[in-house]
Design a protein around this motif. Structure first.
Motif, PDB file in Angstrom:
ATOM      1  N   GLY A   6      49.790  33.918  32.422  1.00  0.00           N
ATOM      2  CA  GLY A   6      50.775  33.078  33.085  1.00  0.00           C
ATOM      3  C   GLY A   6      50.762  31.678  32.510  1.00  0.00           C
ATOM      4  O   GLY A   6      50.280  31.423  31.409  1.00  0.00           O
ATOM      5  N   ALA A   7      51.250  30.757  33.263  1.00  0.00           N
ATOM      6  CA  ALA A   7      51.355  29.375  32.804  1.00  0.00           C
ATOM      7  C   ALA A   7      50.320  28.493  33.508  1.00  0.00           C
ATOM      8  O   ALA A   7      50.606  27.368  33.878  1.00  0.00           O
ATOM      9  CB  ALA A   7      52.768  28.859  33.063  1.00  0.00           C
ATOM     10  N   ARG A   8      49.124  29.048  33.706  1.00  0.00           N
ATOM     11  CA  ARG A   8      48.037  28.339  34.402  1.00  0.00           C
ATOM     12  C   ARG A   8      48.518  27.808  35.749  1.00  0.00           C
ATOM     13  O   ARG A   8      48.318  26.659  36.105  1.00  0.00           O
ATOM     14  CB  ARG A   8      47.471  27.209  33.547  1.00  0.00           C
ATOM     15  CG  ARG A   8      46.737  27.729  32.327  1.00  0.00           C
ATOM     16  CD  ARG A   8      45.671  26.830  31.771  1.00  0.00           C
ATOM     17  NE  ARG A   8      44.892  25.976  32.605  1.00  0.00           N
ATOM     18  CZ  ARG A   8      43.734  26.324  33.203  1.00  0.00           C
ATOM     19  NH1 ARG A   8      43.269  27.540  33.064  1.00  0.00           N
ATOM     20  NH2 ARG A   8      43.077  25.451  33.918  1.00  0.00           N
ATOM     21  N   GLN A   9      49.186  28.702  36.477  1.00  0.00           N
ATOM     22  CA  GLN A   9      49.700  28.325  37.784  1.00  0.00           C
ATOM     23  C   GLN A   9      48.645  28.596  38.869  1.00  0.00           C
ATOM     24  O   GLN A   9      47.654  29.287  38.648  1.00  0.00           O
ATOM     25  CB  GLN A   9      50.974  29.115  38.093  1.00  0.00           C
ATOM     26  CG  GLN A   9      52.099  28.799  37.145  1.00  0.00           C
ATOM     27  CD  GLN A   9      53.300  29.694  37.373  1.00  0.00           C
ATOM     28  OE1 GLN A   9      53.191  30.735  37.995  1.00  0.00           O
ATOM     29  NE2 GLN A   9      54.450  29.282  36.844  1.00  0.00           N
ATOM     30  N   GLN A  10      48.908  28.105  40.044  1.00  0.00           N
ATOM     31  CA  GLN A  10      48.012  28.254  41.173  1.00  0.00           C
ATOM     32  C   GLN A  10      47.959  29.728  41.593  1.00  0.00           C
ATOM     33  O   GLN A  10      48.961  30.430  41.587  1.00  0.00           O
ATOM     34  CB  GLN A  10      48.540  27.397  42.325  1.00  0.00           C
ATOM     35  CG  GLN A  10      47.666  27.345  43.533  1.00  0.00           C
ATOM     36  CD  GLN A  10      48.271  26.449  44.604  1.00  0.00           C
ATOM     37  OE1 GLN A  10      49.431  26.049  44.523  1.00  0.00           O
ATOM     38  NE2 GLN A  10      47.492  26.143  45.616  1.00  0.00           N
ATOM     39  N   GLN A  11      46.766  30.221  41.951  1.00  0.00           N
ATOM     40  CA  GLN A  11      46.603  31.615  42.376  1.00  0.00           C
ATOM     41  C   GLN A  11      47.077  31.788  43.820  1.00  0.00           C
ATOM     42  O   GLN A  11      46.808  30.965  44.681  1.00  0.00           O
ATOM     43  CB  GLN A  11      45.135  32.036  42.295  1.00  0.00           C
ATOM     44  CG  GLN A  11      44.612  32.172  40.896  1.00  0.00           C
ATOM     45  CD  GLN A  11      43.184  32.673  40.888  1.00  0.00           C
ATOM     46  OE1 GLN A  11      42.631  33.082  41.909  1.00  0.00           O
ATOM     47  NE2 GLN A  11      42.565  32.639  39.713  1.00  0.00           N
ATOM     48  N   ILE A  12      47.789  32.886  44.044  1.00  0.00           N
ATOM     49  CA  ILE A  12      48.225  33.256  45.392  1.00  0.00           C
ATOM     50  C   ILE A  12      47.863  34.714  45.601  1.00  0.00           C
ATOM     51  O   ILE A  12      48.203  35.565  44.794  1.00  0.00           O
ATOM     52  CB  ILE A  12      49.734  33.039  45.572  1.00  0.00           C
ATOM     53  CG1 ILE A  12      50.077  31.568  45.390  1.00  0.00           C
ATOM     54  CG2 ILE A  12      50.195  33.525  46.933  1.00  0.00           C
ATOM     55  CD1 ILE A  12      51.525  31.250  45.488  1.00  0.00           C
ATOM     56  N   THR A  13      47.116  35.001  46.665  1.00  0.00           N
ATOM     57  CA  THR A  13      46.679  36.360  46.971  1.00  0.00           C
ATOM     58  C   THR A  13      47.084  36.716  48.395  1.00  0.00           C
ATOM     59  O   THR A  13      47.544  35.872  49.156  1.00  0.00           O
ATOM     60  CB  THR A  13      45.143  36.477  46.823  1.00  0.00           C
ATOM     61  OG1 THR A  13      44.526  35.544  47.710  1.00  0.00           O
ATOM     62  CG2 THR A  13      44.696  36.215  45.399  1.00  0.00           C
ATOM     63  N   THR A  14      46.879  37.980  48.752  1.00  0.00           N
ATOM     64  CA  THR A  14      47.151  38.412  50.139  1.00  0.00           C
ATOM     65  C   THR A  14      45.848  38.886  50.774  1.00  0.00           C
ATOM     66  O   THR A  14      44.937  39.366  50.100  1.00  0.00           O
ATOM     67  CB  THR A  14      48.160  39.569  50.194  1.00  0.00           C
ATOM     68  OG1 THR A  14      47.632  40.701  49.524  1.00  0.00           O
ATOM     69  CG2 THR A  14      49.469  39.179  49.585  1.00  0.00           C
ATOM     70  N   TYR A  15      45.772  38.727  52.070  1.00  0.00           N
ATOM     71  CA  TYR A  15      44.670  39.292  52.849  1.00  0.00           C
ATOM     72  C   TYR A  15      45.232  39.710  54.200  1.00  0.00           C
ATOM     73  O   TYR A  15      46.229  39.199  54.672  1.00  0.00           O
ATOM     74  CB  TYR A  15      43.518  38.282  53.021  1.00  0.00           C
ATOM     75  CG  TYR A  15      43.855  37.072  53.841  1.00  0.00           C
ATOM     76  CD1 TYR A  15      43.572  37.046  55.199  1.00  0.00           C
ATOM     77  CD2 TYR A  15      44.480  35.956  53.273  1.00  0.00           C
ATOM     78  CE1 TYR A  15      43.884  35.939  55.959  1.00  0.00           C
ATOM     79  CE2 TYR A  15      44.811  34.868  54.015  1.00  0.00           C
ATOM     80  CZ  TYR A  15      44.497  34.850  55.365  1.00  0.00           C
ATOM     81  OH  TYR A  15      44.825  33.762  56.118  1.00  0.00           O
ATOM     82  N   SER A  16      44.589  40.689  54.813  1.00  0.00           N
ATOM     83  CA  SER A  16      45.121  41.214  56.088  1.00  0.00           C
ATOM     84  C   SER A  16      44.539  40.461  57.256  1.00  0.00           C
ATOM     85  O   SER A  16      43.538  39.802  57.175  1.00  0.00           O
ATOM     86  CB  SER A  16      44.808  42.701  56.224  1.00  0.00           C
ATOM     87  OG  SER A  16      43.432  42.921  56.141  1.00  0.00           O
TER      88      SER A  16
END
Length: 175
Positions: free
Chosen positions: A165-175
């Motif tokens: 990617g373009a060294r962007q901020q990480q976004i994840t999901t959690y329940s």
């Protein structure tokens, strides 16, 4: 479910004298059983439809009997509307009011509900959380994504590694 059907059969039975104490018992019993039936499972809606069709058929037969005055049909319509529509609806609302007032603790199925509802559950991480209506610049936010099975999108301060990617901020999901 069977109680609703049994009550409807007893109400429409020729052996039960109309507007007697026994008739009122069976029509009230039917209304209470309809409320219980629909409150437990929505499959009970089919039983409600069956009892409704039985009631319409009874009213049609009463209206079609030319030896009876039309006021008999109106009395039946009022009694059945009160006992088979108004009473079950009120009981249904009361059942859910009691349910929501007594079951106010967090559990393992909280992720399926909205954040506003979760904020009312005692023991939930969102309990009594303030939820602003507008998001300010630079705020860390958590969004619920319905496509990932109700998981929450969460942003991290970590960036994706070089080359991904373009060294962007990480976004994840959690329940």
């Amino acid at each position: 479910m069977m109680g609703s059907v049994m009550g409807a059969v007893k109400v429409s039975s020729k052996r039960t004298k109309e507007f007697s104490v026994k008739w009122w018992f069976w029509i009230l019993f039917t209304g209470i059983m309809l409320a219980c039936c629909i409150s437990v499972k929505f499959v009970g809606l089919f039983v409600v439809l069956l009892v409704g069709f039985m009631t319409v058929a009874d009213l049609w037969n009463i209206l079609g009997d030319v030896s009876r005055p039309v006021t008999d049909t109106l009395k039946h319509l009022m009694a059945r509307g009160l006992c088979l529509i108004v009473l079950p609806t009120l009981l249904y609302v009361v059942f859910f009011y009691i349910h929501l007032r007594t079951l106010n603790k967090s559990g393992n199925g909280d992720g399926f509900y909205s954040s506003a509802f979760q904020s009312q559950l005692i023991g939930n991480s969102l309990h009594n959380a303030s939820m602003p209506h507008q998001v300010a610049y630079g705020a860390i936010i958590t969004l619920k994504n319905h496509r990932t099975g109700g998981g929450y999108l969460h942003s991290h301060f970590h960036l994706y590694p070089e080359g991904i990617g373009a060294r962007q901020q990480q976004i994840t999901t959690y329940s």
